[in-house]
Design a protein around this motif. Structure first.
Motif: not given
Length: 372
Positions: A319-346
């Motif tokens: 009746g108890r939780v074991r080995s919980s894992i949570i993965r959120t969408p922003s974890m996948s999107n961090i790479g895009a956030m970094q990539y989107a900045c490159i080549g553009h003005h600060i």
């Protein structure tokens, strides 16, 4: 070396607390002549060890804790965590309960998208539009309070259905329909004014674009992926959404403009789903509590959260939780956030990050880096 050929790279750090960020995180921008050449986003400031705290808790208490993962998408975390238990225990919930879950989920999607749009306009420097969007969002928050009794953590799903207090009475249904009319009217007026503003359109068009190819390479998810032209929405694969007709909204340019318009248009689709759910709401019970607790192996569940694919998994033992894992969408999107900045003005860097709708508080999970 000729002085004209020297490359002078400067590091500019924003955060962990910054006026353009809703929550704490650190951004390192490596710039050359005010053009971003590389970017690095560091999370972890908000880590609270929720998965570790869940270890050994009774399942229903652990499920309630998942609602504390995020203050924006709290309901979908609880919903997905409950789905893990229901899949493992092979529980079929009443149809009325499924509709109520979807109503709460789509209202939460609207509130999340409106918060995104308000924050985006704040970063653009348009405080008036930002406040107008928060005003529209206020109606959504009151509808969530009407259903669940709270504006932020509504506690609607439980194993086997939804809490009886969240059942929809005639009074609640009337309030929801009136609220949807108000939201739709106000958002349509805002969208018309927003897209007709030449200064805003010139400021966001073509800024920090992400191509379809790069979005797939970086495993982008949710509206940020659909803004690059990829027609994928996990709701199409969720059986509970089968009775509803709605369009998968896409844009082609993958820039700040495309991402902002994505959320506006998705809100109208959510309103379409909500009206169908209220109109066709089945009669009957809102919960089945006749199930029996038993041990399960690790069960996985994916749902379409406001920002994209959300993953929850755990096993049940005594009746108890074991080995919980949570993965959120922003974890996948961090790479895009970094990539989107490159080549553009600060000055465009923060816009490039914000267009991906970051939610770093719920992203801060325990991460193990494995070198291959």
């Amino acid at each position: 070396m000729d002085r004209k050929q020297e490359i002078i790279e400067t590091e500019i750090t924003m955060g962990t607390v910054h006026s353009a960020a809703i929550e704490p995180y650190r951004v390192r921008l490596f710039v050359e002549d005010e053009i971003v050449r590389d970017a690095e986003i560091t999370v972890g400031v908000n880590h609270r060890g929720i998965e570790r705290i869940m270890e050994g808790l009774p399942v229903e208490k652990a499920n309630s804790l998942t609602e504390k993962v995020c203050g924006i998408c709290s309901g979908v975390h609880l919903w997905n965590s409950v789905l893990v238990a229901e899949k493992g225990l092979e529980i079929d919930i009443p149809e009325r309960a499924s509709y109520i879950r979807i109503i709460v989920g789509e209202l939460e999607r609207i509130h999340s998208h409106l918060l995104y749009l308000a924050h985006g306009n704040e970063v653009l420097g348009h405080e008036t539009f930002s406040m107008r969007l928060f005003y529209i969002r206020e109606t959504v928050m009151e509808l969530l309070r009407l259903i669940g009794g709270n504006r932020v953590q509504y506690g609607v799903p439980i194993i086997g259905g939804v809490r009886p207090r969240a059942d929809l009475t005639e009074m609640k249904i009337k309030g929801i329909l009136e609220g949807l009319d108000e939201i739709e009217e106000n958002l349509a007026a805002f969208a018309e004014r927003f897209t007709a503003d030449p200064m805003i359109m010139s400021r966001i068009t073509g800024v920090c674009p992400i191509s379809r190819k790069d979005a797939l390479r970086l495993h982008v998810t949710g509206p940020t992926l659909r803004a690059t032209g990829v027609e994928f929405d996990l709701r199409r694969e969720m059986e509970c959404y089968d009775p509803f007709e709605f369009d998968i909204i896409t844009q082609d340019d993958g820039d700040v403009k495309a991402n902002l318009l994505m959320r506006v248009l998705e809100i109208f689709e959510s309103i379409k789903i909500l009206r169908q759910a209220v109109r066709d709401l089945p009669d009957g019970r809102v919960a089945d509590r006749s199930w029996e607790m038993q041990d399960t192996g690790v069960v996985k569940s994916y749902v379409e959260a406001p920002r994209g694919k959300l993953y929850h998994s755990y096993a049940i033992e005594d009746g108890r939780v074991r080995s919980s894992i949570i993965r959120t969408p922003s974890m996948s999107n961090i790479g895009a956030m970094q990539y989107a900045c490159i080549g553009h003005h600060i000055t465009d860097a923060q816009l490039g990050i914000v267009q991906c709708d970051p939610c770093f508080t719920c992203t801060d999970r325990a991460i193990e880096i494995i070198r291959l």
